[in-house]
Design an enzyme around this catalytic site. Structure first.
Site, PDB file in Angstrom:
ATOM      1  N   LYS A 149     -39.050   4.316  21.576  1.00 12.86           N
ATOM      2  CA  LYS A 149     -39.422   2.903  21.497  1.00 12.86           C
ATOM      3  C   LYS A 149     -40.881   2.775  21.071  1.00 12.86           C
ATOM      4  O   LYS A 149     -41.788   3.161  21.806  1.00 12.86           O
ATOM      5  CB  LYS A 149     -39.259   2.201  22.839  1.00 12.86           C
ATOM      6  N   GLY A 184     -49.553   5.683  27.143  1.00 13.17           N
ATOM      7  CA  GLY A 184     -49.915   4.283  27.322  1.00 13.17           C
ATOM      8  C   GLY A 184     -50.849   4.121  28.503  1.00 13.17           C
ATOM      9  O   GLY A 184     -51.576   5.051  28.859  1.00 13.17           O
ATOM     10  N   SER A 185     -50.789   2.965  29.129  1.00 13.72           N
ATOM     11  CA  SER A 185     -51.748   2.680  30.196  1.00 13.72           C
ATOM     12  C   SER A 185     -51.397   3.443  31.476  1.00 13.72           C
ATOM     13  O   SER A 185     -50.233   3.750  31.739  1.00 13.72           O
ATOM     14  CB  SER A 185     -51.766   1.178  30.481  1.00 13.72           C
ATOM     15  N   THR A 186     -52.413   3.710  32.275  1.00 15.67           N
ATOM     16  CA  THR A 186     -52.219   4.409  33.550  1.00 15.67           C
ATOM     17  C   THR A 186     -51.312   3.585  34.463  1.00 15.67           C
ATOM     18  O   THR A 186     -50.461   4.127  35.172  1.00 15.67           O
ATOM     19  CB  THR A 186     -53.583   4.688  34.210  1.00 15.67           C
ATOM     20  N   GLU A 187     -51.471   2.265  34.392  1.00 14.30           N
ATOM     21  CA  GLU A 187     -50.674   1.390  35.255  1.00 14.30           C
ATOM     22  C   GLU A 187     -49.165   1.566  34.973  1.00 14.30           C
ATOM     23  O   GLU A 187     -48.366   1.738  35.896  1.00 14.30           O
ATOM     24  CB  GLU A 187     -51.111  -0.040  34.957  1.00 14.30           C
ATOM     25  N   GLY A 225     -47.802   4.101  33.379  1.00 15.61           N
ATOM     26  CA  GLY A 225     -47.466   5.505  33.660  1.00 15.61           C
ATOM     27  C   GLY A 225     -47.116   5.690  35.136  1.00 15.61           C
ATOM     28  O   GLY A 225     -46.158   6.391  35.483  1.00 15.61           O
ATOM     29  N   GLU A 249     -49.195  10.714  29.181  1.00 16.83           N
ATOM     30  CA  GLU A 249     -50.520  10.797  28.556  1.00 16.83           C
ATOM     31  C   GLU A 249     -51.119   9.405  28.678  1.00 16.83           C
ATOM     32  O   GLU A 249     -50.667   8.476  28.018  1.00 16.83           O
ATOM     33  CB  GLU A 249     -50.358  11.252  27.094  1.00 16.83           C
ATOM     34  N   CYS A 292     -57.314   6.578  23.510  1.00 12.84           N
ATOM     35  CA  CYS A 292     -57.287   6.993  24.914  1.00 12.84           C
ATOM     36  C   CYS A 292     -58.417   7.957  25.235  1.00 12.84           C
ATOM     37  O   CYS A 292     -58.953   7.956  26.336  1.00 12.84           O
ATOM     38  CB  CYS A 292     -55.943   7.607  25.254  1.00 12.84           C
ATOM     39  N   GLU A 316     -61.316   1.694  31.940  1.00  6.82           N
ATOM     40  CA  GLU A 316     -61.082   1.865  30.504  1.00  6.82           C
ATOM     41  C   GLU A 316     -61.134   0.478  29.843  1.00  6.82           C
ATOM     42  O   GLU A 316     -60.364  -0.414  30.203  1.00  6.82           O
ATOM     43  CB  GLU A 316     -59.698   2.495  30.303  1.00  6.82           C
TER      44      GLU A 316
HETATM   45  P1  NAI Z   1     -48.790  -0.418  27.908  1.00  6.05           P
HETATM   46  O1  NAI Z   1     -48.994   0.796  28.691  1.00  6.05           O
HETATM   47  O2  NAI Z   1     -48.214  -1.615  28.586  1.00  6.05           O
HETATM   48  O3  NAI Z   1     -47.869  -0.127  26.636  1.00  6.05           O
HETATM   49  C1  NAI Z   1     -47.549   1.132  26.124  1.00  6.05           C
HETATM   50  C2  NAI Z   1     -46.049   1.214  25.848  1.00  6.05           C
HETATM   51  O4  NAI Z   1     -45.326   1.107  27.067  1.00  6.05           O
HETATM   52  C3  NAI Z   1     -45.515   0.099  24.967  1.00  6.05           C
HETATM   53  O5  NAI Z   1     -44.512   0.617  24.131  1.00  6.05           O
HETATM   54  C4  NAI Z   1     -44.898  -0.853  25.966  1.00  6.05           C
HETATM   55  O6  NAI Z   1     -43.889  -1.660  25.434  1.00  6.05           O
HETATM   56  C5  NAI Z   1     -44.334   0.086  26.995  1.00  6.05           C
HETATM   57  N1  NAI Z   1     -44.152  -0.463  28.341  1.00  6.05           N
HETATM   58  C6  NAI Z   1     -44.797  -1.499  28.924  1.00  6.05           C
HETATM   59  N2  NAI Z   1     -44.356  -1.674  30.182  1.00  6.05           N
HETATM   60  C7  NAI Z   1     -43.427  -0.727  30.410  1.00  6.05           C
HETATM   61  C8  NAI Z   1     -42.617  -0.369  31.540  1.00  6.05           C
HETATM   62  N3  NAI Z   1     -42.694  -1.039  32.689  1.00  6.05           N
HETATM   63  N4  NAI Z   1     -41.778   0.673  31.425  1.00  6.05           N
HETATM   64  C9  NAI Z   1     -41.715   1.384  30.284  1.00  6.05           C
HETATM   65  N5  NAI Z   1     -42.435   1.081  29.193  1.00  6.05           N
HETATM   66  C10 NAI Z   1     -43.287   0.054  29.248  1.00  6.05           C
HETATM   67  O7  NAI Z   1     -50.163  -0.821  27.264  1.00  6.05           O
HETATM   68  P2  NAI Z   1     -50.606  -2.274  26.743  1.00  6.05           P
HETATM   69  O8  NAI Z   1     -50.211  -3.356  27.703  1.00  6.05           O
HETATM   70  O9  NAI Z   1     -50.153  -2.425  25.370  1.00  6.05           O
HETATM   71  O10 NAI Z   1     -52.179  -2.144  26.810  1.00  6.05           O
HETATM   72  C11 NAI Z   1     -52.836  -2.424  28.023  1.00  6.05           C
HETATM   73  C12 NAI Z   1     -53.981  -1.487  28.258  1.00  6.05           C
HETATM   74  O11 NAI Z   1     -53.446  -0.188  28.424  1.00  6.05           O
HETATM   75  C13 NAI Z   1     -54.968  -1.340  27.125  1.00  6.05           C
HETATM   76  O12 NAI Z   1     -55.970  -2.287  27.164  1.00  6.05           O
HETATM   77  C14 NAI Z   1     -55.508   0.024  27.393  1.00  6.05           C
HETATM   78  O13 NAI Z   1     -56.510  -0.043  28.365  1.00  6.05           O
HETATM   79  C15 NAI Z   1     -54.339   0.775  27.933  1.00  6.05           C
HETATM   80  N6  NAI Z   1     -53.657   1.581  26.909  1.00  6.05           N
HETATM   81  C16 NAI Z   1     -53.946   2.895  26.853  1.00  6.05           C
HETATM   82  C17 NAI Z   1     -53.366   3.685  25.895  1.00  6.05           C
HETATM   83  C18 NAI Z   1     -53.664   5.122  25.818  1.00  6.05           C
HETATM   84  O14 NAI Z   1     -53.287   5.774  24.862  1.00  6.05           O
HETATM   85  N7  NAI Z   1     -54.300   5.680  26.805  1.00  6.05           N
HETATM   86  C19 NAI Z   1     -52.453   3.140  24.901  1.00  6.05           C
HETATM   87  C20 NAI Z   1     -52.160   1.753  25.072  1.00  6.05           C
HETATM   88  C21 NAI Z   1     -52.773   1.016  26.035  1.00  6.05           C
END
Ligand code: NAI
Length: 790
Positions: free
Chosen positions: A189, A241-244, A246, A263, A297, A396
C-alpha cells in the site's frame, strides 16, 4: 530578461523540466486508477485524489480499497507464492528486468514523482530513481544467490508492505525488491498522497514478466493499512512511517505470529567538530536537512557544533541558506521544493510556532527568498539557542527546519547526540579520523556517516534503534528479514514441573536446606517475594527449593545489567577467554550436572548426559564465535565504504526453554555473552535447578558482575515486567507457555526487539550452526560509512 542583464545579475534562469510525458501517461489512464491485483488493474472506484502540492492541481483520481479488494489481493498473492519461491534464478531474471525497465522509464518516473510529491526534479532524477534501479539490480543478484547462501531459510510467504510519502518509489523498491528476491509475494500500500509511481510500477511489473499475483498494489489511506495489518492471510508486515503508527502496528500484530519490521522516525544528530572542513560540513547540511524539504526519516535535523567554531559555522550556514532556491519542483535549478501536502505544511508550521512560544530564548533564521504563491512551501529554517528538552529539540519535525546547539568536548557531543528517544542515524564531521572513529561507536544510531551524510545503497543495511524501530533494509541482512527458518515451529504445549508426591517425600540426600537464590549483580540474592517453590524428582525426592522471583527482582536484575555496560565495549577476544573458561568449568562437573538433569525428570540418564555434553560444546562454540561475529564491509558504488558492524543489542531478557533446561539456557547465555550483550535470564519453569546450579560455574569463571543475572520464577509473572522495562532492549521467549502476545504488546511502549515462541520449534541439539540465529538476534547492525579510496 536580456542576455546582458543575465550577465550583470548572474541570476539563475529557470530551467523547467517538461511534464508532458507524465501528463500524457495520466491522460492515457483516464486520470482514474483502480488497484493492481493478480496482474490486472481493477475498475476505478474512487475515494482518493492525487494532487500536485506545488500548485494544488488535480493529477488523478484513485481508489480507496475496501475489505474485498484486500481479500482479493491477499488471495492472489497466496496463490502465486509457492511457484514464485521455487526458482531463485528466475526471480533474479525478473528483478533484473524490473531494474532495466526502471532505467528505461527513468525520466518519466522522476517527473511523476516530483509532480505528486513536490520534491525537486534534481533529487528524483539524480537520487531517487537511480537508487530504485540499483535496488532491483542488487536484489536480482541476491535472489540468485539465496539458495546457496541461506540454505536453512525460506520466505515468509505473503508480505503486507505499507510505505510513506516521502520517497514513494524508493520505499517501494526497498520493500518489494528484497521481498521478491527472497521468494515472497506482496500486497503493497503506497501512501495516500503518493501512489502514482507505484501504479506506474504495476505496468513495469507486467512488462518485466512478474507473474500475476506476485506484486499487488492497493491504494488508500491508513484504514487500508490497518486492514492489511489485521489480515489473517499475511505472514509478515514491513512498515515505514511514523513512530506512532509503527507502535499501533506492533500492538495490532502482537501474538499473531506475523513477522514485523518497522522503520520509523528520527531526530538524527549532525555533529561538527572544530577541526572539520566547515565548508564541506555546511554543504553536507544542505543534503542533511533541506534534501526533500527535510521530510526524511534520517534527516540530520539536530545540529551540534563545537563551541570554538560555532559562530563561524552558523554564519556560513546562514549565508548558504540565503542562497538556497525555493520554487517550482520541476525547475532543474531549485534546491527546495514543496512539502507533500497542506496537512504536512500545517503540521510543521504549527510545531514550529508552538515550539518557539514554549522556548522564547530561541533565535530563528529563515531564508529570505519569497515563497512561491499557492503551493505547500515552507522556508528553510535554522533555530538555535533552544533548551535541550524543548519539543523542537526532541520531536521529529519532518520539515526543512534545523535545530542546533553547541558542545565543548567530544564526550559532551556524544551525550547530546544520544539524548533522544530515537536512534536512526548520525553524522560526524572531523578532519581527525581518530576522533571521528572514536565517536562513531558511541553513537546510538543504526547508521553513522563520517564526513558525508544521507548516503544510501542497496548493499548497505539501513534501520534504527530505540523508537526508530527494528529490522534492517538492504544487504543480505535486509534479505534475511524476509525469510524465516525452514524448520517449522510446532505448537506450544506447556511443560509443567514434576508434581509433589501424593504421600510425603522420599528421603532427600540431605539437601533439604538447599534453596537456590537468584543471581543479581554478581551476588546471590533472595527473591523479594520471600516465597520459594519445592522441586521434586519423579521418584518423589525433594531436590531443593527455588525462589519465586517477582517484578522487583526483575527491576533489580535489569539495573545490575545496566551497570555492566563495560562488557558491551569489551573485545571479542576477551569475551572468548571467559566463555572458554566457563565451558571448561562446566566440563569439569559434567557428571554432577547430568545427575541433576536426570533427577529433574525431563530426560532419562542418557538424555541428561547428552544434554550436558552438548551444553559444554555449545559454550565452546560460543567462545569460538565471540571474536568472529563482527560484520562485513559493503562495497558501495560511491566514494567510500559501508561497514555493516554487529553491535550488541544491550540488555536482553530471556525466558529459557522448558524442554531443554540446561542446553536451552546455555545456548542463550553463550550467544549473549559472545556478542557482548548482557542478560537477565529466567530458567526453565519446569526444571529450573540445572540452570540455578550453573550460577556457581558462572561465579567461578570471571564473568563480570551484572553481565549475567538469573531470576527463577513463573514465566507468566516475569514476562510482563521484562517486556515493559524501558532499560531492556530485547525480550526472547522460549518458554513452553505461550507468552508472545503479552510480550509483543508490552514491547510496543519503547519498541524493543522481541523474539518469541520459537522454543518448541528449535532444535536445541542442532550442531554448531544452531547458534547462528541467536548471535544474530543478540546483535544489531550498525552501518558506518567511512571515506575510503579515490
Ligand atoms: P503515517 O505513519 O501515518 O503514514 C505512513 C503510512 O502508513 C501511509 O501509507 C499511511 O496510509 C499508513 N497508515 C496510517 N495509519 C495506519 C494504520 N493505523 N495502520 C497501518 N497503516 C497506516 O505518516 P503521516 O501521517 O503521513 O505523517 C505524519 C508524521 O509521521 C510526519 O510528519 C512525520 O513526522 C512522520 N513520518 C515519518 C516517516 C519516516 O520515514 N520516518 C514517513 C512518513 C511520516
Amino acid at each position: 530578461m536580456t542576455v546582458q542583464e543575465i550577465f550583470e545579475t548572474m541570476d539563475y534562469g529557470p530551467a523547467p523540466e517538461s511534464a508532458a510525458a507524465a501528463q500524457e501517461w495520466l491522460e492515457r489512464s483516464g486520470r482514474a486508477f483502480g488497484h493492481f491485483i493478480g496482474g490486472q488493474m481493477t475498475a476505478h472506484a474512487g475515494g482518493l485524489d492525487s494532487r500536485n502540492p506545488a500548485d494544488g492541481s488535480h493529477l488523478a483520481s484513485l481508489s480507496q480499497a475496501d475489505a474485498a479488494a484486500i481479500d482479493a489481493a491477499v488471495a492472489a498473492a497466496r496463490k502465486a507464492q509457492a511457484d514464485w519461491a521455487a526458482d531463485g534464478a528466475r526471480r533474479g531474471r525478473v528483478l533484473y528486468a524490473m531494474a532495466r525497465l526502471v532505467q528505461k522509464h527513468a525520466r518519466l518516473l522522476a517527473v511523476l514523482e516530483t509532480l505528486e510529491n513536490g520534491k525537486p526534479i534534481r533529487e528524483s532524477r539524480d537520487i531517487d530513481i537511480p537508487l530504485v534501479a540499483r535496488h532491483f539490480y542488487y536484489h536480482a543478484g541476491l535472489a540468485r544467490l539465496m539458495e546457496d547462501e541461506m540454505p536453512a531459510q525460506r520466505p515468509h510467504g505473503v508480505c503486507g508492505q505499507i510505505i510513506p510519502w516521502n520517497f514513494p518509489l524508493l520505499m517501494l523498491a526497498w520493500k518489494v525488491a528484497p521481498a521478491l528476491a527472497a521468494g515472497n509475494t506482496v500486497v503493497l500500500k503506497p501512501a495516500e498522497d503518493t501512489s502514482l509511481t507505484a501504479l506506474f510500477m504495476a505496468e513495469i511489473c507486467t512488462q518485466a514478466g512478474v507473474p500475476p499475483g506476485v506484486v499487488n498494489i492497493v491504494t488508500g489511506d491508513g484504514r487500508v493499512g490497518e486492514m492489511i495489518v489485521a489480515h489473517e492471510g499475511i505472514d509478515k508486515i514491513a512498515f515505514t512511517g511514523s513512530t506512532e503508527v509503527g507502535r499501533r502496528i506492533r500492538e495490532a500484530t502482537a501474538g499473531t505470529g506475523k513477522a514485523l519490521t518497522l522503520e520509523l522516525g528520527g531526530k538524527s544528530p549532525y555533529i561538527v567538530f572544530d577541526d572539520a572542513d566547515l565548508d564541506s560540513a555546511v554543504e553536507g547540511l544542505v543534503d542533511a536537512i533541506w534534501f526533500n524539504q527535510g521530510q526524511v526519516c534520517c534527516a540530520g535535523s539536530r545540529l551540534l557544533v563545537q563551541e570554538g567554531v560555532a559562530e563561524r559555522f552558523h554564519d556560513k550556514l546562514r549565508r548558504r541558506m540565503d542562497g538556497l532556491r525555493l520554487g517550482d519542483p520541476l525547475d532543474k535549478c531549485i534546491d527546495v521544493g514543496a512539502m507533500v501536502d497542506p496537512a504536512q505544511l500545517e503540521r510543521v508550521s504549527r510545531m514550529v510556532s508552538e515550539g518557539l512560544e514554549a522556548d522564547p530564548g530561541a533565535e530563528v533564521h529563515r531564508t529570505g527568498a519569497a515563497l512561491p504563491d499557492g503551493g505547500c512551501f515552507y522556508p528553510p529554517t535554522l533555530i538555535t539557542g533552544l533548551h535541550p528538552a524543548s519539543p523542537l529539540m526532541q520531536d521529529e519535525i519532518f520539515g526543512p527546519v534545523l535545530v542546533g546547539t553547541t558542545f565543548r568536548t567530544p564526550a559532551e557531543a556524544v551525550a547530546l547526540a544520544n539524548n533522544s528517544r530515537y536512534g536512526l542515524a548520525a553524522t560526524v564531521w572531523s578532519e581527525n579520523l581518530n576522533l571521528a572513529l572514536d565517536v562513531a561507536p558511541k553513537l546510538a544510531a543504526g547508521v553513522v556517516w563520517i564526513n558525508a551524510t544521507n548516503l544510501f545503497d542497496a548493499a548497505a543495511p539501513f534501520g534504527g534503534l530505540r523508537e526508530s524501530g527494528f529490522g534492517r533494509e538492504g544487504g543480505p541482512e535486509g534479505l534475511a528479514a524476509y525469510t524465516r527458518p525452514r524448520a517449522e515451529a510446532t505448537e506450544l504445549s506447556r511443560l509443567r514441573p514434576v508434581e509433589a508426591p501424593a504421600k510425603g517425600a522420599a528421603p532427600s540426600d540431605g539437601l533439604l536446606d538447599r534453596t537456590a537464590k537468584n543471581l543479581v549483580g554478581g551476588k546471590q540474592a533472595r527473591p523479594d517475594s520471600g516465597y520459594s517453590t519445592p522441586v521434586w524428582s519423579p521418584d518423589g525426592r525433594l531436590l531443593g527449593h527455588v525462589g519465586q522471583g517477582n517484578a522487583k527482582d526483575i527491576r533489580n536484575a535489569v539495573e545490575a545489567a545496566g551497570t555492566a555496560g563495560a562488557w558491551s565495549r569489551s573485545t571479542g577476544h576477551g569475551r572468548a577467554q571467559i566463555l572458554y573458561y566457563l565451558a571448561e568449568n562446566l566440563a569439569a562437573r559434567e557428571a554432577e550436572f547430568a545427575t541433576r538433569l536426570r533427577d529433574l525428570g525431563q530426560v532419562d540418564a542418557d538424555g541428561a548426559a547428552a544434554e550436558v555434553a552438548a551444553s559444554v560444546d555449545r559454550l565452546f562454540t560460543a567462545a569460538a564465535w565471540a571474536d568472529k561475529f563482527d560484520g562485513r564491509a559493503a562495497g558501495v558504488p560511491l566514494r567510500g565504504m559501508a561497514l555493516a558492524l554487529r553491535e550488541p543489542v544491550g540488555v536482553i531478557g530471556a525466558l529459557c526453554a522448558d524442554e531443554a533446561p540446561l542446553l536451552g539456557f546455555v545456548t542463550v547465555l553463550g550467544a549473549i555473552l559472545a556478542t557482548g550483550s548482557r542478560a537477565v535470564l529466567i530458567p526453565s519453569e519446569a526444571a529450573p535447578l540445572a540452570a540455578m546450579d550453573l550460577m556457581q560455574v558462572i561465579e567461578t569463571s570471571d564473568v563480570p558482575a551484572g553481565v549475567v543475572n538469573i531470576i527463577a520464577g513463573r514465566h507468566e509473572d516475569l514476562a510482563a515486567p521484562l517486556a515493559g522495562h524501558m532499560d531492556v532492549q530485547a525480550v526472547w521467549s522460549f518458554s513452553s507457555s505461550d507468552l508472545s502476545e503479552g510480550i509483543e504488546r508490552a514491547s510496543a511502549a519503547d519498541l524493543k526487539r522481541t523474539w518469541v515462541n520459537h522454543g518448541r520449534g528449535l532444535d536445541w541439539h542442532a550442531p554448531a550452526g544452531g547458534l547462528k540465529p541467536f548471535l544474530e538476534q543478540a546483535t544489531e547492525v550498525k552501518t558506518v560509512w567511512v571515506p575510503y579510496g579515490e
